[in-house]
Design an enzyme around this catalytic site. Structure first.
Site, PDB file in Angstrom:
ATOM      1  CB  SER A 144     -14.499 -10.321  15.452  1.00  0.00           C
ATOM      2  OG  SER A 144     -13.938  -9.851  14.127  1.00  0.00           O
ATOM      3  CG  HIS A 165      -9.182  -8.965  15.500  1.00  0.00           C
ATOM      4  ND1 HIS A 165      -9.788  -7.812  16.208  1.00  0.00           N
ATOM      5  CD2 HIS A 165     -10.295  -9.388  14.599  1.00  0.00           C
ATOM      6  CE1 HIS A 165     -10.931  -7.524  15.839  1.00  0.00           C
ATOM      7  NE2 HIS A 165     -11.455  -8.602  14.750  1.00  0.00           N
ATOM      8  CD  GLU A 177      -7.745  -5.675  18.778  1.00  0.00           C
ATOM      9  OE1 GLU A 177      -8.123  -4.776  19.431  1.00  0.00           O
ATOM     10  OE2 GLU A 177      -8.695  -6.318  18.424  1.00  0.00           O
ATOM     11  CG  ASN A 215     -14.461  -5.221  17.802  1.00  0.00           C
ATOM     12  OD1 ASN A 215     -14.746  -4.313  17.273  1.00  0.00           O
ATOM     13  ND2 ASN A 215     -14.421  -6.480  17.226  1.00  0.00           N
TER      14      ASN A 215
END
Ligand code: NAD
Length: 309
Positions: A144, A165, A177, A215
């Site tokens: 992450s 991801h 992702e 994120n």
């Protein structure tokens, strides 16, 4: 067909032919994310080997996968429980486990790593596997917050290395992702996009920058909500209501912080703050630090910003 169009069609089909169609997958790490990735890959007809450090952990992972499949099939095969049981059996047949990654990567098309979020441990794993995996095998990390480029550089296959991801819970969350590091080849990127689609997910492509897309937008938003609350501008309950009813978000920021785990958010923001200490969006929060120190981490410990039974 015009000459130029014919050329384009031929070029596109040659590129497509070169892409790797992933059939065998090795997932390293049988925790929350790895077990989910293994489950989805097995359920979509891939041959999957799930690797972790001990058989005890792997038995727990397998049990979790079985439970999750039962829940999902209960809805899907509501009137036909027998077909549901057959489906689960078929999916589980696609899945085996191992505690020795070196002995299983020799025939794999794709390695998906989902182990502990520690760059030294990840680099060591990839460096070792690089010696034993076939030439064509693509390596991918589910990290992450760590740079894909660093991990790729621990191997000799930087062009066949990328990020994949996934989001928690993997069987339900549709997004992947796909991260392209500077040395990731177009063929690798496209192969990873195709693999994600084969899992029934929707992939998006992005560069190897901190937080990728989700994120990078989400964590500063959560931190801004915290700062708003710390300044006393509004209560946490009102901020949650505001974002749900005013922005249409399914959860308010404090509910989401509790769901994700306060330690996870702190870990990410601390990492970014150390990279860009002048960026006010990455500034740490005393309130967050205090709650983490008190082990009030959210749902997983029964208390964070809210109490959870
Ligand atoms: N939890 C999330 O919401 C989330 C979301 C997206 C990505 N990620 C990333 O996924 C990765 C895994 O996260 P998680 O939440 O599943 O963690 P987790 O702690 O649930 O699972 C990690 C697993 O890896 C195993 N492991 C550790 N070192 C190993 C090694 N050298 N070889 C084999 N197995 C090893 C552990 O035994 C454990 O079972 C991390 O990189 C994390 O950043 C997590």
């Amino acid at each position: 067909m015009a000459f130029a169009t014919r050329q384009l069609v031929r070029a596109a089909s040659t590129a497509a032919a070169k892409k790797l169609v992933v059939k065998q997958v090795t997932v390293i790490g049988g925790g929350l994310m790895g077990a989910g990735i293994a489950q989805v890959a097995a359920a979509t007809g891939h041959t999957v080997i799930l690797v972790d450090q001990t058989d005890e952990i792997l038995n727990k992972s397998k049990k979790g996968i079985e439970e999750s499949l039962k829940k999902l099939t209960k809805k899907k095969f509501a009137d036909k429980p027998e077909e549901g049981a057959q489906y689960i059996e078929k999916v589980l047949k696609n899945l085996t486990t191992s505690t020795d990654p070196v002995s299983v990567v020799h025939s794999t098309d794709l390695v998906v790593e989902a182990i502990v979020e520690n760059i030294a441990v990840k680099n060591e794993l990839f460096k070792t596997l690089d010696k034993f995996a076939p030439e064509h095998t693509i390596f991918a990390s589910n990290t992450s917050s760590l740079p894909i480029t660093d991990m790729a550089n621990a191997t000799t296959r930087q062009d066949r290395f990328g990020g994949l991801h996934f989001f928690n819970p993997v069987p339900l969350m549709k997004l992947v992702e796909v991260v392209k590091a500077p040395m990731t080849s177009q063929k690798t990127l496209e192969s990873l996009m195709d693999f994600s689609r084969a899992l029934g997910k929707t992939p998006i492509a992005c560069k190897d920058t901190p937080g990728f897309v989700v994120n990078r937008l989400l964590v500063p938003y959560l931190m801004e909500a915290l700062r708003l609350f710390e300044r006393g501008d509004a209560s946490k309950e009102d901020i949650d209501v505001a974002m749900k009813l005013g922005a249409g978000y399914p959860m308010g920021p404090f509910e989401l912080l509790d769901y994700v785990g306060l330690d996870t958010t702190k870990y990410i923001i601390d990492g970014w703050h150390s990279l860009e200490s002048d960026n006010p969006l990455f500034a740490p929060s005393q309130m967050l630090n205090k709650l983490v120190e008190e082990k009030k981490l959210g749902r997983k410990t029964g208390e964070g910003f809210y109490k959870h039974k």
